[in-house]
Design a protein around this motif. Sequence first.
Motif, short mmCIF file in Angstrom:
data_model
loop_
_atom_site.label_atom_id
_atom_site.label_comp_id
_atom_site.label_asym_id
_atom_site.label_seq_id
_atom_site.Cartn_x
_atom_site.Cartn_y
_atom_site.Cartn_z
N GLY A 222 1.49 -1.24 0.04
CA GLY A 222 0.19 -0.11 -0.43
C GLY A 222 1.10 1.33 -0.01
N GLU A 223 2.08 1.49 0.83
CA GLU A 223 3.33 2.72 0.87
C GLU A 223 3.37 2.79 -0.17
OE1 GLU A 223 5.45 1.96 3.77
OE2 GLU A 223 3.69 2.44 5.88
N MET A 224 3.69 1.67 -1.62
CA MET A 224 4.25 1.77 -2.59
C MET A 224 3.63 2.47 -3.51
SD MET A 224 6.02 -0.92 -4.70
CE MET A 224 4.52 -2.29 -4.62
N ASN A 225 2.56 1.97 -3.44
CA ASN A 225 1.52 2.18 -4.35
C ASN A 225 0.73 4.03 -4.30
OD1 ASN A 225 1.31 -0.33 -5.86
ND2 ASN A 225 -1.01 -0.70 -3.87
N ALA A 226 0.85 4.12 -3.15
CA ALA A 226 0.88 5.45 -2.75
C ALA A 226 2.08 6.44 -2.80
CB ALA A 226 0.79 5.26 -1.34
N SER A 227 3.18 6.32 -2.36
CA SER A 227 4.68 6.60 -2.72
C SER A 227 3.91 6.51 -4.61
CB SER A 227 5.74 6.52 -3.28
OG SER A 227 5.96 4.60 -3.09
N ARG A 228 3.85 5.70 -5.68
CA ARG A 228 4.11 5.96 -7.19
C ARG A 228 2.76 7.12 -6.80
NH1 ARG A 228 3.91 -0.50 -8.69
NH2 ARG A 228 5.93 -0.60 -8.74
N ALA A 229 1.81 6.80 -6.30
CA ALA A 229 0.15 7.66 -6.76
C ALA A 229 0.90 9.34 -6.85
CB ALA A 229 -0.32 7.31 -5.73
N LEU A 230 1.56 9.76 -5.42
CA LEU A 230 2.06 10.97 -5.02
C LEU A 230 3.30 11.30 -5.93
CD1 LEU A 230 2.25 10.50 -1.37
CD2 LEU A 230 0.97 12.16 -2.44
N LYS A 231 4.07 10.68 -6.57
CA LYS A 231 4.74 10.42 -7.35
C LYS A 231 4.28 11.49 -8.52
CE LYS A 231 9.41 9.11 -10.09
NZ LYS A 231 9.69 7.75 -10.64
N GLU A 232 2.95 10.90 -9.61
CA GLU A 232 2.70 11.10 -10.43
C GLU A 232 1.99 12.49 -9.76
OE1 GLU A 232 0.49 7.72 -11.20
OE2 GLU A 232 2.15 6.86 -12.23
N ALA A 233 1.27 12.49 -9.12
CA ALA A 233 0.65 14.16 -8.89
C ALA A 233 1.57 15.24 -8.40
CB ALA A 233 -0.29 13.65 -7.22
N SER A 234 3.23 14.89 -8.19
CA SER A 234 4.03 16.16 -7.77
C SER A 234 4.37 16.08 -9.14
CB SER A 234 4.70 15.53 -6.85
OG SER A 234 5.79 14.56 -7.64
N LEU A 235 4.37 15.40 -10.33
CA LEU A 235 4.42 15.68 -11.44
C LEU A 235 4.24 16.71 -12.29
CD1 LEU A 235 6.55 12.04 -13.06
CD2 LEU A 235 7.75 14.70 -12.37
N VAL A 236 2.77 16.42 -12.15
CA VAL A 236 1.46 16.83 -12.81
C VAL A 236 1.19 18.08 -12.03
CG1 VAL A 236 -0.86 16.77 -12.97
CG2 VAL A 236 0.48 15.19 -13.09
N ILE A 237 1.93 18.33 -10.80
CA ILE A 237 1.48 19.28 -10.13
C ILE A 237 2.99 20.48 -10.46
CG2 ILE A 237 1.99 21.09 -8.28
CD1 ILE A 237 0.05 18.57 -6.40
N ALA A 238 4.03 19.63 -11.19
CA ALA A 238 4.90 20.84 -11.35
C ALA A 238 4.69 21.24 -12.65
CB ALA A 238 6.32 19.77 -11.26
N GLU A 239 4.00 21.06 -13.62
CA GLU A 239 4.01 21.42 -14.80
C GLU A 239 3.44 23.03 -14.61
OE1 GLU A 239 2.05 18.16 -17.39
OE2 GLU A 239 3.52 17.09 -16.93
#
Length: 279
Positions: A222-239
């Motif tokens: 679950g933590e691994m899946n959450a970290s992947r989702a946070l990484k994808e969200a950070s990439l979207v926000i950085a744009e």
Amino acid sequence: MSGGRQQHARNYYRNYRTISLYTICVYICMCVYVCVYIYIYVCILCYFLSQIVKEYERAIIFRLGRILRGRAKGPGLFFILPCTDNFINVDMRTITFDIPPQEVLTKDSVTVSVDGVVYYRVQNATLAVANITNADAATRLLAQTTLRNVLGTKNLAEILSDREEIAHSMQTTLDDATDDWGIKVERVEIKDVKLPQQLQRAMAAEAEASREARAKVIAAEGEMNASRALKEASLVIAESPSGLQLRYLQTLNTIAAEKNSTIIFPLPMDMMQAFMKRD
């Protein structure tokens, strides 16, 4: 003279008639006495010679020590000869008995206590009397040894999970072994498997450790899946920098809805760096 002869003839006829009636009465009485005697004798003879077996029984007759040819007698009435015949009644109903708890060493060297129940009936009364001294006792002892032999070839996991297979194997083995005794084993069931207390505690600890390990693995996934989702969200926000400000405002709205007295405003690091350069 003729009158005297007639009188004499009348007296003779009267005496003959009286004697005839007396003879007939005696003959009738003797016949009745003989009939009663014969009836009593036949009743006594039938009482000692006849036997009755019930619907669920069969009688094996021995005449001069030899079993009479043909099938067993019964149910109903049958006759035997005194002094030469004797008979044995055999119960044909299904008999149930418990197998006492047996201490068994399994294939993986674990000691367990197992008990069961056996259902059997006499299929051939002649074989059950002629080929075995005590069919019931022999079947009970054979069931105990068969239970130990069958369980000795299984490990603990198989004993706990494959009870139906073990019961079927025991039934087949017992039925084949008791066929020459006229016994039909209808069903075998394993009632209870008792484990030592130390083994029970060890199995409980192993199960608890296994559950904890699975829980940790699930939490890590679950933590691994959450970290992947946070990484994808950070990439979207950085744009889009404005998206980050909108996220700040959404977070403040959520905190204010909970009626908190203290609110922390996050500031961008770029703004802090501008103040630091002026200093």
